[in-house]
Design a protein around this motif. Sequence first.
Motif, mmCIF file in Angstrom:
data_model
loop_
_atom_site.group_PDB
_atom_site.id
_atom_site.type_symbol
_atom_site.label_atom_id
_atom_site.label_comp_id
_atom_site.label_asym_id
_atom_site.label_seq_id
_atom_site.Cartn_x
_atom_site.Cartn_y
_atom_site.Cartn_z
ATOM 1 N N TYR A 100 0.816 -1.142 -0.112
ATOM 2 C CA TYR A 100 0.148 0.039 0.067
ATOM 3 C C TYR A 100 0.888 1.274 0.199
ATOM 4 N N ILE A 101 2.050 1.158 0.788
ATOM 5 C CA ILE A 101 2.754 2.405 0.899
ATOM 6 C C ILE A 101 3.505 2.626 -0.347
ATOM 7 N N ILE A 102 3.980 1.346 -1.001
ATOM 8 C CA ILE A 102 4.541 1.458 -2.253
ATOM 9 C C ILE A 102 3.733 2.103 -3.250
ATOM 10 N N SER A 103 2.157 1.734 -3.514
ATOM 11 C CA SER A 103 1.496 2.379 -4.490
ATOM 12 C C SER A 103 1.120 3.741 -4.139
ATOM 13 N N GLN A 104 1.049 4.098 -2.965
ATOM 14 C CA GLN A 104 1.019 5.562 -2.324
ATOM 15 C C GLN A 104 2.399 6.364 -2.977
ATOM 16 N N LEU A 105 3.340 5.873 -2.859
ATOM 17 C CA LEU A 105 4.638 6.457 -3.183
ATOM 18 C C LEU A 105 4.647 6.558 -4.777
ATOM 19 N N LEU A 106 4.185 5.635 -5.487
ATOM 20 C CA LEU A 106 4.092 5.870 -6.865
ATOM 21 C C LEU A 106 3.042 6.813 -7.297
ATOM 22 N N GLU A 107 2.423 7.190 -6.505
ATOM 23 C CA GLU A 107 1.324 8.322 -6.962
ATOM 24 C C GLU A 107 1.660 9.694 -6.232
ATOM 25 N N ILE A 108 2.842 9.680 -5.532
ATOM 26 C CA ILE A 108 3.562 10.741 -4.629
ATOM 27 C C ILE A 108 2.554 11.205 -3.700
ATOM 28 N N ASN A 109 2.017 10.327 -3.074
ATOM 29 C CA ASN A 109 0.941 10.798 -2.074
ATOM 30 C C ASN A 109 1.346 10.230 -0.624
ATOM 31 N N SER A 110 2.667 9.927 -0.700
ATOM 32 C CA SER A 110 3.145 9.370 0.712
ATOM 33 C C SER A 110 4.569 9.851 0.990
ATOM 34 N N PHE A 114 8.032 6.672 5.754
ATOM 35 C CA PHE A 114 7.308 5.450 6.134
ATOM 36 C C PHE A 114 7.831 4.305 5.698
ATOM 37 N N PHE A 115 8.107 4.263 4.189
ATOM 38 C CA PHE A 115 8.548 3.104 3.505
ATOM 39 C C PHE A 115 9.589 2.193 4.326
ATOM 40 N N PHE A 116 10.995 3.215 4.540
ATOM 41 C CA PHE A 116 12.030 2.627 5.040
ATOM 42 C C PHE A 116 11.707 2.306 6.679
ATOM 43 N N TYR A 118 9.141 0.817 7.734
ATOM 44 C CA TYR A 118 8.302 -0.368 7.652
ATOM 45 C C TYR A 118 9.233 -1.473 7.296
ATOM 46 N N VAL A 119 10.316 -1.185 6.290
ATOM 47 C CA VAL A 119 11.233 -1.944 6.013
ATOM 48 C C VAL A 119 12.164 -2.411 7.324
ATOM 49 N N ILE A 120 12.575 -1.488 7.875
ATOM 50 C CA ILE A 120 13.393 -1.771 9.103
ATOM 51 C C ILE A 120 12.325 -2.367 10.178
ATOM 52 N N ILE A 121 11.141 -2.361 10.366
ATOM 53 C CA ILE A 121 10.388 -2.960 11.423
ATOM 54 C C ILE A 121 10.143 -4.620 10.782
ATOM 55 N N TYR A 122 10.404 -4.837 9.492
ATOM 56 C CA TYR A 122 10.174 -5.917 9.128
ATOM 57 C C TYR A 122 11.208 -6.794 9.215
ATOM 58 N N ILE A 123 12.504 -6.311 9.082
ATOM 59 C CA ILE A 123 13.872 -6.997 9.168
ATOM 60 C C ILE A 123 14.075 -7.289 10.565
ATOM 61 N N ILE A 124 13.733 -6.246 11.601
ATOM 62 C CA ILE A 124 13.736 -6.475 12.885
ATOM 63 C C ILE A 124 12.913 -7.766 13.633
ATOM 64 N N LEU A 125 11.590 -7.665 13.197
ATOM 65 C CA LEU A 125 10.884 -8.710 13.612
ATOM 66 C C LEU A 125 11.358 -10.026 12.799
ATOM 67 N N SER A 126 11.907 -10.039 11.725
ATOM 68 C CA SER A 126 12.360 -11.301 11.219
ATOM 69 C C SER A 126 13.495 -11.868 11.900
ATOM 70 N N LEU A 127 14.371 -11.091 12.544
ATOM 71 C CA LEU A 127 15.517 -11.222 13.440
ATOM 72 C C LEU A 127 15.234 -11.701 14.619
ATOM 73 N N LEU A 199 6.302 -4.866 -7.207
ATOM 74 C CA LEU A 199 6.815 -6.230 -6.837
ATOM 75 C C LEU A 199 8.280 -6.237 -6.738
ATOM 76 N N PHE A 200 9.062 -5.224 -7.373
ATOM 77 C CA PHE A 200 10.300 -5.000 -7.086
ATOM 78 C C PHE A 200 10.939 -4.562 -5.632
ATOM 79 N N PRO A 201 10.434 -3.745 -5.416
ATOM 80 C CA PRO A 201 10.857 -3.515 -3.740
ATOM 81 C C PRO A 201 10.248 -4.720 -2.851
#
Length: 244
Positions: A100-110, A114-116, A118-127, A199-201
Motif C-alpha cells: 500500500y505504501i509503495i502504491s502511494q509512493l508511486l502516486e507521490i501521495n506518501s 514511512f517505507f523505510f 516499515y522495512v526496518i520494522i520487518y527486518i527486525i521482526l524477522s531477526l 513487486l520489485f521493492p
Amino acid sequence: MKTKAFFENIDYDIFAIIQRITKVTFALPFTVLLILILLCNYFHINQNNYIIIVYILSGISGVSIFLYYIDIIYQYFYCLFTTLRGYMCLSIIINFILSYIISQLLEINSDIYFFFIYVIIYIILSLISNSNIAITANTIIEILLALFSLTKIMIVYFFENTISSNSNFVTLNQASIDELHQAIATIENQWINYLDFSLFPLLIINGLALLFCNIHSYWIKEYNDKMEITRDNELIKKYIKHKN
C-alpha cells in the motif's frame, strides 16, 4: 521467553484474583461511559463537552480488557515469532502494508520515510523470530513473489487474448479494432509497469530479510550455543537458566 515461562508457571489463584479486579475495573468505567452516552443522546447534550471524559473512560476500559486477557494475548503474540503459520500471517500483513505504501509512493501521495520505517520494522521482526521459521517463511514469500513477477506477463497476455477473441469484434471495422488493440496494449503496459514497481521493492525487502535471517541463524549456531526463541518449554527453562 521469560514472560512466557512466567505466564505458564504463575499461581492461578492469584491470577484469578487479578483478573476479577481487572474485570471490575473494566465493567465500572464502561458502564459509566455507556450511561453517559445514553444520557447525552436522550437529552440532546453536545458530547464534545465530555469528550475528554469519554477518552479517559475508554482508555481505562481498554487497558483493563488488555490486562484481563494478557496471558491469552501474549500466547498469540508469542506464536507470531515461533510458528510458521503465525509468522506467515505477520509477514503477509506487513507486506500488504508495504504494498500500500509503495502504491502511494508511486502516486507521490506518501512520505518515503514511512517505507523505510516499515522495512526496518520487518527486518527486525524477522531477526527476533525463530531463525528456521523466519527463513522458511521469507523463502516461501520470496518464491511466490518471484513466480508472480515472472507470470504476470502471461496473465496479461491471456487477458488480452480473451478480449481480442470476443465475438463483438466482428461488428467493428479494422480501424476500430486497431484502436482497441492499441488501447489494450497501453493498459497492458501500464499494468506491467505498475506491477514491476510494486513487486520489485517487495522482492528486495524479503530478500534482505532472508539474507539477514541466514546470517542470524549462522551466528546463533556458532556463537550463541544454538539458543534462540522457541516454543519448547524444556528449552525455554534451559535457556533462561543459562542466561541467568
